[in-house]
Design an enzyme around this catalytic site. Sequence first.
Site, mmCIF file in Angstrom:
data_model
loop_
_atom_site.group_PDB
_atom_site.id
_atom_site.type_symbol
_atom_site.label_atom_id
_atom_site.label_comp_id
_atom_site.label_asym_id
_atom_site.label_seq_id
_atom_site.Cartn_x
_atom_site.Cartn_y
_atom_site.Cartn_z
ATOM 1 N N GLU A 74 -11.339 -3.902 -2.821
ATOM 2 C CA GLU A 74 -10.817 -3.021 -3.835
ATOM 3 C C GLU A 74 -11.667 -2.785 -5.035
ATOM 4 O O GLU A 74 -12.625 -3.675 -5.242
ATOM 5 C CB GLU A 74 -9.311 -3.806 -4.427
ATOM 6 N N ASN A 119 -3.819 -2.240 -6.366
ATOM 7 C CA ASN A 119 -3.227 -1.372 -7.498
ATOM 8 C C ASN A 119 -4.146 -0.391 -7.876
ATOM 9 O O ASN A 119 -3.646 0.643 -8.524
ATOM 10 C CB ASN A 119 -2.924 -2.621 -8.687
ATOM 11 N N ASN A 219 0.541 1.412 -2.014
ATOM 12 C CA ASN A 219 0.335 0.109 -2.219
ATOM 13 C C ASN A 219 1.611 -0.551 -3.256
ATOM 14 O O ASN A 219 1.676 0.162 -4.144
ATOM 15 C CB ASN A 219 -1.224 -0.345 -2.878
ATOM 16 N N GLU A 220 2.007 -1.598 -2.617
ATOM 17 C CA GLU A 220 2.861 -2.365 -3.548
ATOM 18 C C GLU A 220 3.907 -1.445 -4.164
ATOM 19 O O GLU A 220 3.989 -1.762 -5.382
ATOM 20 C CB GLU A 220 2.386 -3.306 -4.299
ATOM 21 N N TYR A 291 0.845 -14.104 -2.086
ATOM 22 C CA TYR A 291 -0.235 -15.171 -2.616
ATOM 23 C C TYR A 291 0.590 -16.572 -2.766
ATOM 24 O O TYR A 291 1.446 -16.545 -3.668
ATOM 25 C CB TYR A 291 -0.830 -14.475 -3.757
ATOM 26 N N GLU A 339 -2.366 -8.203 2.522
ATOM 27 C CA GLU A 339 -2.790 -8.904 1.380
ATOM 28 C C GLU A 339 -2.389 -10.273 1.534
ATOM 29 O O GLU A 339 -1.312 -10.511 1.552
ATOM 30 C CB GLU A 339 -2.460 -8.361 0.056
ATOM 31 N N GLN A 396 -9.419 -11.392 -1.451
ATOM 32 C CA GLN A 396 -10.293 -10.069 -1.112
ATOM 33 C C GLN A 396 -11.513 -10.918 -0.388
ATOM 34 O O GLN A 396 -11.531 -11.831 0.104
ATOM 35 C CB GLN A 396 -10.552 -9.080 -2.293
#
Length: 543
Positions: A74, A119, A219-220, A291, A339, A396
């Site tokens: 990212e 993000n 994304n999200e 996460y 992710e 990442q």
Amino acid sequence: MAGAFEEKSAPKEALAATGFEVIQQRGAAITTGHFEPGARFAYYAHTVNSVSFYLHSHHNAGPVDPRIFGGFLEHMGRAVYEGVFDPSSRHADKFGCRIDVLAALAELDFTVMRYPGGNFVSNYHWRDGVGPVETRPIRRELAWGTIEPNSFGTDEFLGLCERTGWSPMFSVNLGTGSPEEAADWVEYTNGVLGTDITRKRQSGGNSVPTRVPLWCLGNEMDGPWQIGHISAAEYGSKARQAAHMMKLVDPSIELVVSGTSLPDNTTYLDWDREALEAVGGFADYVSTHRYLDNWSNDTAAFLTSGAAVDRQIAEIDAVCRYVAGRRRSGRRPFIAFDEWNVWYRTRNRSGTWADGAFPAHLVEEVYDLQDALVCAQFLLSFIRNAHVVKIANIAQIVNVIAPVLTDGDNLLRQSIFEALSMFVGRRRGISLHVGYDGGQVPSPDFGDVAMVDGAAILDVNHELHIYAVNRSVDETVELEINLAGADLDMLSMDVLHHSDPATQNTWEAPNAVKRVPGEMSNGPQPVMKLPPHSFTAATMSVS
Ligand code: AHR
Ligand code: AHR
């Protein structure tokens, strides 16, 4: 001796020396007992802590998709700038990319690489990052509170993919961007007609497109922190428009619908259902993120947290099946777990992030052994769920919650790097169901879970790969592998272990957490010794 019973836990030889008779031995499990005068029948079974994996080639979850060993790069913190790309470094190649970073990443053999966010992508216009570098705009970047110089963009990333062998996976901007802008990006990367957009690419020197086969629709978008966050219904409508146009440009691309980013979000599963229903037949995959954390600083509990990944996969899978059922369609979306990692120490909930700095030291988590054991559990879960998880990307790859850290021209391989490296060369084939026979450990959130978290892959060339995380914090386990009675010959075995699960690789002690060759007893059913809180990966030949 109290009555007829005596508790003993010792190797077979030691038990024999006490006069106890070995009644039964199955793998490392030893049942001992004896008759006492006057007692009817007294026995106890106390064993060296032993576990068996029962495997059969016909009991499987299908081929392991190589794309579950993907990464994520990212525009965030020092992932791109000062991470993979740093023309000022003495390690820079002629493209400005860091040779040392790329060499370390090559050891992990990533298959797909997701880019450019995260993000970030929800306020990124891809046109800012193409064309002559001198004319590219410097922009304020809102997701992480920094600036974006745009000196690294689409062509730089795709060139990097060609040199590293990564298959690109792009996310489009459905925050501040439009469906048309997304379709134009597909045209830029994949188009072959002589249009204004493809000419721009050609004038940059890329006459033949580096095709991008996989695209994320935002994304999200379920997260209130996401720039342009909207409701599931609004997202579904926007994503469908984008999907329609993108597939008109290149019908061969595959699309990932933005699913739930955090199972804690109140819209968990409902969001996924609504979004998938709206995108309908254009949806090839739904994305999900996770996460895990060790906020409670409780190693025993943390080592059971991999069970959360299995649960999340099962729940998202259920939604995918439900949506396909409602559509009366035999074609279901699969899961892109795009992710995943351990992340908590540097998780900033205040929302200030970089505060204008560039490049900012953002979320440069330093990992320890127990984090590596949880990372391994993510991958074990993806392997076990090969029938539904087709793509997964560790978030990442460098500096930002990453296996590799840089400091100036120096580079550090973190503990999680070691865990990831143990999958390399051991990940092609069919995922076998693991019939587990062994002890359990208590989990605060999941009841009792297997003491040994396992996965197995049967390779086409008659090799069996075994993965095992010993979740016990204090007990050594002997793991016996039984592949339908076949003869197995151990070829290699790596163990990641340290007596202190909080050990980290640091600049002062860069090799504190390193894999070492494991201990095993060879035989038709090899027995592998798993130290407490450890991760083991082994390969054996099958005959
Ligand atoms: O990987 C870091 C961030 O975590 C990503 O930008 C975002 O998608 C997620 O919340
Ligand atoms: O606040 C931004 C974020 O931090 C998101 O990326 C979320 O996943 C994390 O809590």
